[in-house]
Write a protein that holds these residues in place. Structure first.
Motif, PDB file in Angstrom:
ATOM      1  N   ALA A   1       0.826  -1.208   0.000  1.00 35.26           N
ATOM      2  CA  ALA A   1       0.000   0.000   0.000  1.00 35.26           C
ATOM      3  C   ALA A   1       0.860   1.259   0.000  1.00 35.26           C
ATOM      4  O   ALA A   1       0.545   2.240  -0.684  1.00 35.26           O
ATOM      5  CB  ALA A   1      -0.932  -0.006   1.212  1.00 35.26           C
ATOM      6  N   ALA A   2       1.969   1.249   0.729  1.00 39.38           N
ATOM      7  CA  ALA A   2       2.861   2.406   0.767  1.00 39.38           C
ATOM      8  C   ALA A   2       3.534   2.626  -0.584  1.00 39.38           C
ATOM      9  O   ALA A   2       3.672   3.770  -1.040  1.00 39.38           O
ATOM     10  CB  ALA A   2       3.908   2.230   1.864  1.00 39.38           C
ATOM     11  N   LEU A   3       3.961   1.549  -1.232  1.00 37.98           N
ATOM     12  CA  LEU A   3       4.577   1.679  -2.556  1.00 37.98           C
ATOM     13  C   LEU A   3       3.608   2.323  -3.543  1.00 37.98           C
ATOM     14  O   LEU A   3       3.992   3.204  -4.316  1.00 37.98           O
ATOM     15  CB  LEU A   3       5.022   0.313  -3.071  1.00 37.98           C
ATOM     16  N   VAL A   4       2.372   1.896  -3.504  1.00 42.02           N
ATOM     17  CA  VAL A   4       1.363   2.476  -4.399  1.00 42.02           C
ATOM     18  C   VAL A   4       1.045   3.908  -3.977  1.00 42.02           C
ATOM     19  O   VAL A   4       0.958   4.814  -4.806  1.00 42.02           O
ATOM     20  CB  VAL A   4       0.090   1.602  -4.399  1.00 42.02           C
ATOM     21  N   GLY A   5       0.891   4.134  -2.693  1.00 39.73           N
ATOM     22  CA  GLY A   5       0.533   5.455  -2.183  1.00 39.73           C
ATOM     23  C   GLY A   5       1.570   6.520  -2.485  1.00 39.73           C
ATOM     24  O   GLY A   5       1.223   7.674  -2.747  1.00 39.73           O
ATOM     25  N   PHE A   6       2.828   6.152  -2.444  1.00 45.39           N
ATOM     26  CA  PHE A   6       3.892   7.109  -2.734  1.00 45.39           C
ATOM     27  C   PHE A   6       4.246   7.178  -4.217  1.00 45.39           C
ATOM     28  O   PHE A   6       5.186   7.867  -4.607  1.00 45.39           O
ATOM     29  CB  PHE A   6       5.150   6.781  -1.925  1.00 45.39           C
ATOM     30  N   GLY A   7       3.499   6.459  -5.031  1.00 40.98           N
ATOM     31  CA  GLY A   7       3.701   6.523  -6.473  1.00 40.98           C
ATOM     32  C   GLY A   7       4.948   5.831  -6.961  1.00 40.98           C
ATOM     33  O   GLY A   7       5.440   6.129  -8.050  1.00 40.98           O
ATOM     34  N   MET A   8       5.478   4.907  -6.192  1.00 43.06           N
ATOM     35  CA  MET A   8       6.680   4.199  -6.617  1.00 43.06           C
ATOM     36  C   MET A   8       6.363   3.158  -7.681  1.00 43.06           C
ATOM     37  O   MET A   8       7.258   2.715  -8.396  1.00 43.06           O
ATOM     38  CB  MET A   8       7.367   3.571  -5.408  1.00 43.06           C
ATOM     39  N   VAL A   9       5.114   2.758  -7.755  1.00 47.99           N
ATOM     40  CA  VAL A   9       4.635   1.891  -8.835  1.00 47.99           C
ATOM     41  C   VAL A   9       3.421   2.575  -9.437  1.00 47.99           C
ATOM     42  O   VAL A   9       2.621   3.177  -8.729  1.00 47.99           O
ATOM     43  CB  VAL A   9       4.276   0.476  -8.327  1.00 47.99           C
ATOM     44  N   SER A  10       3.296   2.518 -10.730  1.00 48.71           N
ATOM     45  CA  SER A  10       2.160   3.173 -11.381  1.00 48.71           C
ATOM     46  C   SER A  10       1.194   2.110 -11.887  1.00 48.71           C
ATOM     47  O   SER A  10       1.240   1.711 -13.043  1.00 48.71           O
ATOM     48  CB  SER A  10       2.647   4.067 -12.525  1.00 48.71           C
ATOM     49  N   TRP A  11       0.362   1.628 -10.981  1.00 51.99           N
ATOM     50  CA  TRP A  11      -0.612   0.606 -11.301  1.00 51.99           C
ATOM     51  C   TRP A  11      -1.997   1.222 -11.383  1.00 51.99           C
ATOM     52  O   TRP A  11      -2.291   2.219 -10.713  1.00 51.99           O
ATOM     53  CB  TRP A  11      -0.631  -0.480 -10.233  1.00 51.99           C
ATOM     54  N   SER A  12      -2.862   0.598 -12.159  1.00 52.67           N
ATOM     55  CA  SER A  12      -4.256   1.024 -12.204  1.00 52.67           C
ATOM     56  C   SER A  12      -4.960   0.517 -10.938  1.00 52.67           C
ATOM     57  O   SER A  12      -4.431  -0.331 -10.208  1.00 52.67           O
ATOM     58  CB  SER A  12      -4.948   0.456 -13.443  1.00 52.67           C
ATOM     59  N   ASN A  13      -6.150   1.023 -10.697  1.00 51.32           N
ATOM     60  CA  ASN A  13      -6.905   0.579  -9.521  1.00 51.32           C
ATOM     61  C   ASN A  13      -7.188  -0.914  -9.577  1.00 51.32           C
ATOM     62  O   ASN A  13      -7.150  -1.595  -8.549  1.00 51.32           O
ATOM     63  CB  ASN A  13      -8.218   1.357  -9.417  1.00 51.32           C
ATOM     64  N   GLU A  14      -7.452  -1.420 -10.767  1.00 46.60           N
ATOM     65  CA  GLU A  14      -7.723  -2.840 -10.920  1.00 46.60           C
ATOM     66  C   GLU A  14      -6.490  -3.683 -10.601  1.00 46.60           C
ATOM     67  O   GLU A  14      -6.583  -4.731  -9.962  1.00 46.60           O
ATOM     68  CB  GLU A  14      -8.210  -3.148 -12.345  1.00 46.60           C
ATOM     69  N   GLN A  15      -5.325  -3.227 -11.035  1.00 49.34           N
ATOM     70  CA  GLN A  15      -4.090  -3.959 -10.751  1.00 49.34           C
ATOM     71  C   GLN A  15      -3.774  -3.950  -9.260  1.00 49.34           C
ATOM     72  O   GLN A  15      -3.344  -4.963  -8.704  1.00 49.34           O
ATOM     73  CB  GLN A  15      -2.931  -3.364 -11.546  1.00 49.34           C
ATOM     74  N   ILE A  16      -3.992  -2.823  -8.625  1.00 51.25           N
ATOM     75  CA  ILE A  16      -3.754  -2.725  -7.180  1.00 51.25           C
ATOM     76  C   ILE A  16      -4.662  -3.697  -6.445  1.00 51.25           C
ATOM     77  O   ILE A  16      -4.219  -4.458  -5.576  1.00 51.25           O
ATOM     78  CB  ILE A  16      -3.988  -1.288  -6.681  1.00 51.25           C
ATOM     79  N   ALA A  17      -5.945  -3.698  -6.804  1.00 52.36           N
ATOM     80  CA  ALA A  17      -6.899  -4.589  -6.149  1.00 52.36           C
ATOM     81  C   ALA A  17      -6.534  -6.053  -6.383  1.00 52.36           C
ATOM     82  O   ALA A  17      -6.623  -6.877  -5.466  1.00 52.36           O
ATOM     83  CB  ALA A  17      -8.311  -4.308  -6.654  1.00 52.36           C
ATOM     84  N   LEU A  18      -6.112  -6.381  -7.593  1.00 54.78           N
ATOM     85  CA  LEU A  18      -5.737  -7.750  -7.916  1.00 54.78           C
ATOM     86  C   LEU A  18      -4.529  -8.206  -7.098  1.00 54.78           C
ATOM     87  O   LEU A  18      -4.535  -9.289  -6.503  1.00 54.78           O
ATOM     88  CB  LEU A  18      -5.427  -7.882  -9.410  1.00 54.78           C
ATOM     89  N   VAL A  19      -3.500  -7.383  -7.045  1.00 51.09           N
ATOM     90  CA  VAL A  19      -2.287  -7.756  -6.306  1.00 51.09           C
ATOM     91  C   VAL A  19      -2.580  -7.854  -4.808  1.00 51.09           C
ATOM     92  O   VAL A  19      -2.176  -8.822  -4.147  1.00 51.09           O
ATOM     93  CB  VAL A  19      -1.143  -6.757  -6.593  1.00 51.09           C
TER      94      VAL A  19
END
Length: 105
Positions: free
Chosen positions: A27-45
């Motif tokens: 969640a922190a990696l996504v929140g700080f923009g270190m990975v640029s995933w779509s909402n669907e990819q985040i939910a899947l992972v």
């Protein structure tokens, strides 16, 4: 190799804490923009990680009481009896403010 062994022992001793740390890190990696995933990819992972870690965690822990004895021991703690979550069994409108001219029916 001893550091790796210490980490493995920690994971085996506290699998739920490990699960929470992995999910918080993702969640922190996504929140700080270190990975640029779509909402669907985040939910899947996050869902896949939660499922696999839940399987691991369930294999590592065991219940402390049988389901029958736990159900019997829970009697009297529901919202209707004044226990559990929900503010001590108060009704859904307890403490709620209604707008002027609107009944709290």
């Amino acid at each position: 190799m001893s550091r790796f062994g210490a980490v493995i022992r920690l994971i085996q001793r506290e699998p739920v804490s490990f699960q929470a740390c992995v999910q918080a890190t993702l969640a922190a990696l996504v929140g700080f923009g270190m990975v640029s995933w779509s909402n669907e990819q985040i939910a899947l992972v996050m869902g896949a990680v939660a499922a696999f870690l839940a399987l691991y965690t369930r294999a590592r822990v065991s219940p402390t009481a049988s389901a029958t004895s736990a159900a019997v021991g829970d009697r009297g703690s529901g919202p209707a009896e004044g226990g559990g979550a929900g503010g001590g069994g108060a009704g859904p409108t307890a403490g709620a403010q209604s707008a002027p001219g609107v009944s709290a029916g």
